[in-house]
Design an enzyme around this catalytic site. Structure first.
Site, short mmCIF file in Angstrom:
data_model
loop_
_atom_site.label_atom_id
_atom_site.label_comp_id
_atom_site.label_asym_id
_atom_site.label_seq_id
_atom_site.Cartn_x
_atom_site.Cartn_y
_atom_site.Cartn_z
N ASP A 144 -1.76 43.26 -8.98
CA ASP A 144 -1.57 42.42 -10.05
C ASP A 144 -1.74 43.31 -11.15
O ASP A 144 -2.29 43.47 -12.02
CB ASP A 144 -3.03 41.72 -10.32
CG ASP A 144 -2.32 40.25 -11.58
OD1 ASP A 144 -1.28 40.62 -11.79
OD2 ASP A 144 -3.57 39.25 -12.07
N GLN A 156 -10.46 32.76 -18.75
CA GLN A 156 -8.90 32.62 -18.89
C GLN A 156 -8.66 32.65 -20.18
O GLN A 156 -9.14 32.82 -20.92
CB GLN A 156 -8.39 30.79 -18.49
CG GLN A 156 -8.12 30.57 -17.33
CD GLN A 156 -9.08 30.95 -16.49
OE1 GLN A 156 -9.03 31.33 -15.69
NE2 GLN A 156 -10.17 30.06 -16.33
N SER A 211 -7.40 37.62 -19.00
CA SER A 211 -6.64 38.70 -17.67
C SER A 211 -5.99 39.49 -18.27
O SER A 211 -4.92 39.43 -19.96
CB SER A 211 -6.00 37.76 -16.74
OG SER A 211 -6.45 36.82 -15.93
#
Ligand code: ARG
Length: 264
Positions: free
Chosen positions: A127, A216, A219
């Site tokens: 990621d 949230q 990221s």
């Protein structure tokens, strides 16, 4: 929260985009109640000039808050692969702004190129992404990459930063930081057995009892250890919940691919 949030993120964005074109959530579905970096404290970009807010004009946030990133070269930022699902032209990198609500202060740049780890979405982990700035943030301190996987050791005192959800523990859209000690691969392999935690590519950090975590909107932002970019905020189940710590992409695992992109 149940389910695999890192994949749910992509789904949530797609569903909302279908429902109302042009209006999407933060990078991932929100877990009410909401907090930015949960259980953290306010930080100023004067102390952490390499901290980047990666805003997106498709974001449902009024200030475009979307993801974090880290300045690793005057014209290169590292973020999460799952943060770069939107068209390139919709992104703005912001450096030196502590409060995104003001809409002013610091420096901004558009993005000229997006490199996303090609294995992201095909296998777990990976990621990570490198974005090239159209307007380099010349003269701003950068963070070097951690290149040793040995840094991922239980108890390492890493700190994460972001403008994301606070679940009521702090002001919205303001830079926050929180200490999240490394819990170790064995712990996340256990608690996230069904979620596909990757020991060779991810870092498990936070508190077994919960209370402090990234969340949230954080990221893509940094997990910092020893003055180096140690991890990239990636996923978790909920935020700051007991037994569900934060998972960070392990920069050392991808350092060679990242360095190639940074020098390119
Ligand atoms: N995936 C989230 C984002 O897009 C970050 C989640 C981090 N979650 C956590 N519990 N540490 O902003």
């Amino acid at each position: 929260m149940t389910g695999k949030l890192k994949f749910r993120a992509v789904l949530a964005v797609a569903v909302v985009a279908l429902a109302s074109a042009g209006a999407i959530g933060t990078a991932e579905a929100r877990t009410p109640p909401v907090t930015n970096i949960v259980g953290g404290s306010t930080e100023t970009t004067a102390n952490v000039p390499w901290m980047i807010a990666l805003n997106n004009s498709n974001s449902s946030s009024p200030v475009g808050q979307y993801c974090g990133a880290t300045l690793v070269k005057a014209n290169k930022i590292v973020t999460a692969a799952h943060c770069v699902t939107q068209p390139r032209s919709t992104y703005t990198a912001i450096q030196g702004r502590d409060n995104l609500n003001t809409g002013t202060g610091g420096r901004t740049s558009k993005i000229s190129k997006i490199w996303k780890d090609p294995q992201y979405g095909q296998v777990n982990g990976h990621d990570v992404a490198v974005l090239t700035l159209t307007t380099p943030f010349t003269g701003v301190a950068t963070l070097p990459l951690e290149t040793s996987r040995a840094a991922d050791a239980v108890g390492a005192q890493s700190v994460t930063y972001g403008y994301g959800e606070t679940e009521g523990t702090g002001p919205a859209n303001r830079l926050q930081k929180v200490l999240v000690p490394v819990l170790g691969d064995a712990y996340c392999n256990d608690v996230y057995a069904g979620e596909g935690y990757v020991s060779n590519g991810e870092i498990c950090a936070g508190y077994k009892a919960g209370g402090k975590d990234s969340c949230q909107g954080d990221s893509g932002g940094p997990l910092v250890l020893n003055g180096r970019l140690f991890g990239v905020v990636s996923w978790g189940l909920g935020c700051a919940d007991a037994g569900n710590p934060g998972v960070y992409a392990e920069v050392a695992s991808y350092a060679s691919a990242l360095t190639t992109q940074i020098n390119n």
